[in-house]
Design an enzyme around this catalytic site. Sequence first.
Site, PDB file in Angstrom:
ATOM      1  N   CYS B   2      -1.882   6.220   4.337  1.00 54.55           N
ATOM      2  CA  CYS B   2      -0.811   7.228   4.185  1.00 54.55           C
ATOM      3  C   CYS B   2      -0.539   6.654   2.507  1.00 54.55           C
ATOM      4  O   CYS B   2      -1.427   6.489   1.846  1.00 54.55           O
ATOM      5  CB  CYS B   2       0.425   6.463   4.813  1.00 54.55           C
ATOM      6  SG  CYS B   2       0.029   5.803   6.437  1.00 54.55           S
ATOM      7  N   ARG B  27      -3.623  12.340   1.287  1.00 49.54           N
ATOM      8  CA  ARG B  27      -4.111  11.124   2.014  1.00 49.54           C
ATOM      9  C   ARG B  27      -3.465  10.846   3.463  1.00 49.54           C
ATOM     10  O   ARG B  27      -4.126  10.051   4.184  1.00 49.54           O
ATOM     11  CB  ARG B  27      -3.374   9.893   1.287  1.00 49.54           C
ATOM     12  CG  ARG B  27      -3.976   9.895  -0.179  1.00 49.54           C
ATOM     13  CD  ARG B  27      -3.093   8.800  -0.941  1.00 49.54           C
ATOM     14  NE  ARG B  27      -3.181   7.430  -0.257  1.00 49.54           N
ATOM     15  CZ  ARG B  27      -4.270   6.539  -0.390  1.00 49.54           C
ATOM     16  NH1 ARG B  27      -5.065   6.678  -1.331  1.00 49.54           N
ATOM     17  NH2 ARG B  27      -4.109   5.353   0.097  1.00 49.54           N
ATOM     18  N   TRP B  72      -0.469   9.207   7.694  1.00 45.13           N
ATOM     19  CA  TRP B  72      -1.562   9.749   8.645  1.00 45.13           C
ATOM     20  C   TRP B  72      -1.560   8.708   9.902  1.00 45.13           C
ATOM     21  O   TRP B  72      -1.801   7.401   9.545  1.00 45.13           O
ATOM     22  CB  TRP B  72      -2.721   9.566   7.957  1.00 45.13           C
ATOM     23  CG  TRP B  72      -3.879   9.851   8.860  1.00 45.13           C
ATOM     24  CD1 TRP B  72      -4.478  11.159   9.101  1.00 45.13           C
ATOM     25  CD2 TRP B  72      -5.082   8.933   9.082  1.00 45.13           C
ATOM     26  NE1 TRP B  72      -5.577  11.032   9.844  1.00 45.13           N
ATOM     27  CE2 TRP B  72      -5.952   9.919   9.891  1.00 45.13           C
ATOM     28  CE3 TRP B  72      -5.487   7.478   8.936  1.00 45.13           C
ATOM     29  CZ2 TRP B  72      -7.103   9.397  10.354  1.00 45.13           C
ATOM     30  CZ3 TRP B  72      -6.372   7.066   9.501  1.00 45.13           C
ATOM     31  CH2 TRP B  72      -7.340   7.925  10.338  1.00 45.13           C
ATOM     32  N   ASN B  98       1.726   1.504   4.013  1.00 47.49           N
ATOM     33  CA  ASN B  98       0.488   1.983   4.137  1.00 47.49           C
ATOM     34  C   ASN B  98      -0.593   0.789   4.487  1.00 47.49           C
ATOM     35  O   ASN B  98      -0.454  -0.340   4.068  1.00 47.49           O
ATOM     36  CB  ASN B  98      -0.066   2.379   2.750  1.00 47.49           C
ATOM     37  CG  ASN B  98      -1.375   2.878   2.479  1.00 47.49           C
ATOM     38  OD1 ASN B  98      -2.019   3.184   3.884  1.00 47.49           O
ATOM     39  ND2 ASN B  98      -2.064   3.011   1.391  1.00 47.49           N
ATOM     40  N   GLY B  99      -1.021   0.958   5.747  1.00 48.69           N
ATOM     41  CA  GLY B  99      -2.131  -0.025   6.140  1.00 48.69           C
ATOM     42  C   GLY B  99      -1.822  -0.347   7.581  1.00 48.69           C
ATOM     43  O   GLY B  99      -0.929   0.495   8.199  1.00 48.69           O
ATOM     44  N   GLU B 479     -25.621  16.265   6.289  1.00 47.42           N
ATOM     45  CA  GLU B 479     -24.285  16.550   5.628  1.00 47.42           C
ATOM     46  C   GLU B 479     -23.835  18.074   5.768  1.00 47.42           C
ATOM     47  O   GLU B 479     -22.550  18.213   5.841  1.00 47.42           O
ATOM     48  CB  GLU B 479     -24.465  16.523   4.182  1.00 47.42           C
ATOM     49  CG  GLU B 479     -23.570  16.763   3.089  1.00 47.42           C
ATOM     50  CD  GLU B 479     -22.378  15.821   3.334  1.00 47.42           C
ATOM     51  OE1 GLU B 479     -22.206  15.206   3.812  1.00 47.42           O
ATOM     52  OE2 GLU B 479     -21.396  16.477   2.944  1.00 47.42           O
ATOM     53  N   LYS B 483     -19.846  19.000   7.230  1.00 45.27           N
ATOM     54  CA  LYS B 483     -19.145  19.888   6.519  1.00 45.27           C
ATOM     55  C   LYS B 483     -18.141  20.799   7.300  1.00 45.27           C
ATOM     56  O   LYS B 483     -17.146  21.223   7.509  1.00 45.27           O
ATOM     57  CB  LYS B 483     -19.615  20.413   5.340  1.00 45.27           C
ATOM     58  CG  LYS B 483     -18.951  20.289   4.104  1.00 45.27           C
ATOM     59  CD  LYS B 483     -18.121  19.329   3.539  1.00 45.27           C
ATOM     60  CE  LYS B 483     -18.882  17.967   3.683  1.00 45.27           C
ATOM     61  NZ  LYS B 483     -18.255  16.776   3.326  1.00 45.27           N
ATOM     62  N   GLU B 486     -16.049  19.170   9.983  1.00 45.17           N
ATOM     63  CA  GLU B 486     -14.665  18.793   9.495  1.00 45.17           C
ATOM     64  C   GLU B 486     -13.623  19.849   9.063  1.00 45.17           C
ATOM     65  O   GLU B 486     -12.620  19.753   9.390  1.00 45.17           O
ATOM     66  CB  GLU B 486     -15.064  18.063   8.007  1.00 45.17           C
ATOM     67  CG  GLU B 486     -15.516  16.878   8.125  1.00 45.17           C
ATOM     68  CD  GLU B 486     -15.740  16.248   6.625  1.00 45.17           C
ATOM     69  OE1 GLU B 486     -14.951  15.192   6.226  1.00 45.17           O
ATOM     70  OE2 GLU B 486     -16.511  16.921   5.934  1.00 45.17           O
ATOM     71  N   HIS B 502     -37.403  17.254  20.764  1.00 45.19           N
ATOM     72  CA  HIS B 502     -37.439  16.108  21.379  1.00 45.19           C
ATOM     73  C   HIS B 502     -36.158  16.159  22.221  1.00 45.19           C
ATOM     74  O   HIS B 502     -35.475  14.872  22.935  1.00 45.19           O
ATOM     75  CB  HIS B 502     -37.398  14.928  20.891  1.00 45.19           C
ATOM     76  CG  HIS B 502     -38.729  14.956  20.179  1.00 45.19           C
ATOM     77  ND1 HIS B 502     -40.077  14.566  21.108  1.00 45.19           N
ATOM     78  CD2 HIS B 502     -39.290  15.103  18.929  1.00 45.19           C
ATOM     79  CE1 HIS B 502     -41.133  14.575  20.053  1.00 45.19           C
ATOM     80  NE2 HIS B 502     -40.660  14.924  18.981  1.00 45.19           N
ATOM     81  N   LYS B 600      -8.422  11.615   3.308  1.00 45.31           N
ATOM     82  CA  LYS B 600      -9.252  11.640   2.349  1.00 45.31           C
ATOM     83  C   LYS B 600      -9.959  10.098   2.380  1.00 45.31           C
ATOM     84  O   LYS B 600     -11.258  10.230   2.408  1.00 45.31           O
ATOM     85  CB  LYS B 600      -8.418  11.983   1.071  1.00 45.31           C
ATOM     86  CG  LYS B 600      -9.586  11.772  -0.186  1.00 45.31           C
ATOM     87  CD  LYS B 600     -10.400  13.022   0.009  1.00 45.31           C
ATOM     88  CE  LYS B 600     -11.313  13.352  -1.132  1.00 45.31           C
ATOM     89  NZ  LYS B 600     -12.544  14.134  -0.818  1.00 45.31           N
TER      90      LYS B 600
END
Lengths: 457, 605
Positions: B2, B27, B72, B98-99, B479, B483, B486, B502, B600
Amino acid sequence: MKAVVLAAGKGRRLWPLTENRPKPMIPVANRPILEHVVDALETAGVEEVVLVVGSNRERIQNHFRDGQEWDLDISYVIQTQQLGTGHALLQAESRIGDSFVALNGDRIIDATLIERVWERHRETDDPVLSVTRVEEPSRYGVVELDGETVVDLEEKPLPQLTRSDYINTGVYAFDPDIFAAIRGTENEPGEQALTDTLSQYIEDRRLRAVKYRGMWLDVSEPWDLLEVNDSLIADEAPAGTDPASVDDSAVVAEAAIVGEGVTVHPQAAVLRGVTLGDNVSIGPGVLLENAVILSDVTLKNGAVVTDCIVGANTTIGPNTTVEGGETDVVLDDTVYRDVTFGGMLGDNVDVGANAVVANAVVLSDSTIGDGAVVRDCVIGENVRLGPNATVEGGVTDIVVDGELHEDVRLGGVVGDNGAVGGGVTFSPGTVLGNHAVVESGCRVSGHIEDDAVVRRG
Amino acid sequence: MCGIIGYVGREDALPILRDGLSNLEYRGYDSAGIALGGGKLDVYKREGELSALTEILPERSTATTGIGHTRWSTHGEPTDENAHPHTDESGDVAVVHNGIIENYDTLRTELEARGHEFTSDTDTEVVPHLVEEELGPDRDLVDVVSDVSDRLTGNFAFAVVVAGRDGIVATRRGNPLVLGFADHGTFLASDVPAFVEHTRRVSYPQEGDVIHLTEEGATVYADGEVVSRDISEVEWDAEAAEKGGYEHYMHKEIHEQPRALRQAISGRVDEMKGEVDLDLDLPDEYLNSLEEVQFVACGTSYHAGRYAAKLFEEYADVRASAEVASEYEFDGGRDPWRTLVVAVTQSGETADTLSALRRAKRAGARTLAVTNTLGSTVTREVDDTVFIRAGPEIGVAATKTFCSQVATLTLVAVAVGRRRGTISTTEAQTLLSDVRGLPGAVQQVLDREEQVRLAAEEYVDGDAFFFIGRRLGAPVALEGALKLKEISYDHAEGFPAGELKHGPLALVTPETPVLAVLTEGAKATETLNNVKEVESRGAPVLGGASDAVPDAEKFVDEAFVVPALGELEPLVANVYFQLFSYHVANLKGRSIDKPRNLAKSVTVE
């Protein structure tokens, strides 16, 4: 004080430099023209700048972001279709609530010009523009004055009909009522020029002019860039433009400006009038004089580059010469005589080893093979010119834009996407159409149409 | 993760906190709140985006002290009650956190048994109650916070304001906290962008520090003693917090890549000699005896690690692999003295990566960090660091940092290869020349954005998207798919091209566009066979193709031209994939900079 800067135009006459970047982002003394303008605005006391952007606007936005670096508040409005200077100014209307300064982003001026225009506006409450004297007023917007009052404005009048030596510098101070005036202007569809609005405006209201004698630098043609660049380097080159790494045996003149991350290898000589963009690599023994080198360029060992402009990400091979001198250049349907011009290479051009490029314009993304000789000509975009191909110099008569020009130094024109094999020779004055293919060893002359295939016969 | 922010000073706290939260939104953003201090605390909090909170904030407030939070969610859904700041029953103690407090359950049971009333489902709420219990008229808030934090297990950073008490007290353990010193007051925050427009003078409290913020500055206590922490000046400008004419930070950051790449290269490359200078402290004997290099990372950084691993095997002639950090263990009989563990983390705070790193350190391995963030936790825990210098990346989906990570790791590969003598001068010159050519090559791709935008319009309604590539094109395929996933929420998957037949080929239909890497460094000729496989199932193919496949238009439906750049061509092809994902997401009206469910820098495990 708020300012609106017009930076949305395409700048066609500076092609190929303006293909990937808008004219205001072309570097002069290693900083974009627009940056010189923004500096002048900041010195003049402007706090908020509205940039009207359009063509290739990401380049401008990436560079200026929100203006923090210049202690300014910069915001952007987008002119999605280029419909003239008046239309461009109109885009900024929602950001303007009070008197403001308006100016072009592609002319370099002194801060005092902005200050004087603003002051006069504050003193009189009338809209103000500024004028300056030039040698060839008919190339610009000519302004006729009665004392301080503007009585007539005309864009690019015929030389013989020009009634004044004063031209519009493109720096104004307005009230928000200008926006209504722009909207109310009668004009041709698709072209809303600010000067049309002003011509109608002066019919019943007063427009004042401030006379200005200071710096006013316009880069209209590519060789102007070299001249303007040269004259500004002297003002710009402070200490602190030390390149990232310069070999001890290399020479870098004081009258040269070097960007960030530049490497200069042993025995290279970077002489006067040279600006090097970021991440440029100057190989061993390279000689540079009077040249504008954009970013990410690589000059390999022994290359000689004088009197020319090299676009971004271009590579010039070992021992290749890009020469200067005087020549005639045909650009954008006009013939320019006796211009000091070595040449101009667009972006992403790859010139091989031992090639000679003299008085030539090579557009972006093209490849010039090893040992090729390219003189007095224009090579289009995305052209592959094979090894040892020769586009000979010489004098010829050509027809440009319906007009006959005699004795023009013109080697030829190779159209876009041409694929020219090794050892091909072009006689002076040859014009090769777009997408044409010429097989190795041919000798080509005359006008070849688009999509043609030329074989040895 | 957060975002927390706190301010004590002379200016009005409300606008400062509001702007600061806006800069921290990347964040975490499913709820937000502010507590304004002074005589009595005023707490405002709302579920939803920051704009929801702004609606209920007062126009003005005279408070010059306050704390703020964007959330978050990890424990407890996003609701008004679960949003921070949390208070005790009296409303005199407010906390932002935060945490994760791991033992919150036990503590809550004990507190409820003692009569405390809880209004939320969060772990955070135990803190204001604990503080309220410990607080007495003759107890210092600093001591109280120190005691309370001793009773907590987990990783956290939190800040406390108490009605009638001066300033803010904060502490950290395992989660980031940075202090900012402005002329008009003092800041604390999870990250510098929260206050960088007010000051660039910062200091980083260490683990376990308890900090008392006042208008004049901050007093830092470690184990009850006053200590001093260095004040440094950050180079990032507040301009990073503005979008500068772009609609999305992500778009801006994609376009910043040429500039970022030049910064990554600047001053580090001598192409002539084929040498790299990264200021690394790796002794020759160590490098010569090196048996293995392990890259540990998460998400996009993991993909960068895979790209690097291939380059290390090829040019540094050492066994190299990339490991997903959350799965990483140091075992298998490896010799820790001959294993180099490289942590790739943009933020330097990614919990999974830090954990993996610590496991490697415990085993005795030497460690290196490749990161974008000065002063971050990872830099303090490794033997050496190389910075990618990409500048702040605000968009949650990584773009320019991926590119800069791979470029930087390529430089490390050359550096190690030269020292080990496994790469000749010519090979090094070629590779370095390619790295130097990255800014120009990427700019060329960006100048062709319109072609990508049109392709996105054409294929936006695909049922699913598949990305394929070989060798260095394989991590790029992964990648590219990540993207798209996301930011557009489309189903996208990346495969090594050879794997398609396969199994996954069963998913390919005319409605599933396939994006392929057809460049040098990616075994383009073999990949063309896979392209034919999918084309024969009717799938449209978009290929990032260089001269490795001349006339690519004959083989694919859309050819994106990749300029010649050797082993780095796949990296340049990826820029097309970035633009494609961006435009697909934009066409679908996605939020792009703040994708749902993501944050992030993931500082929880």
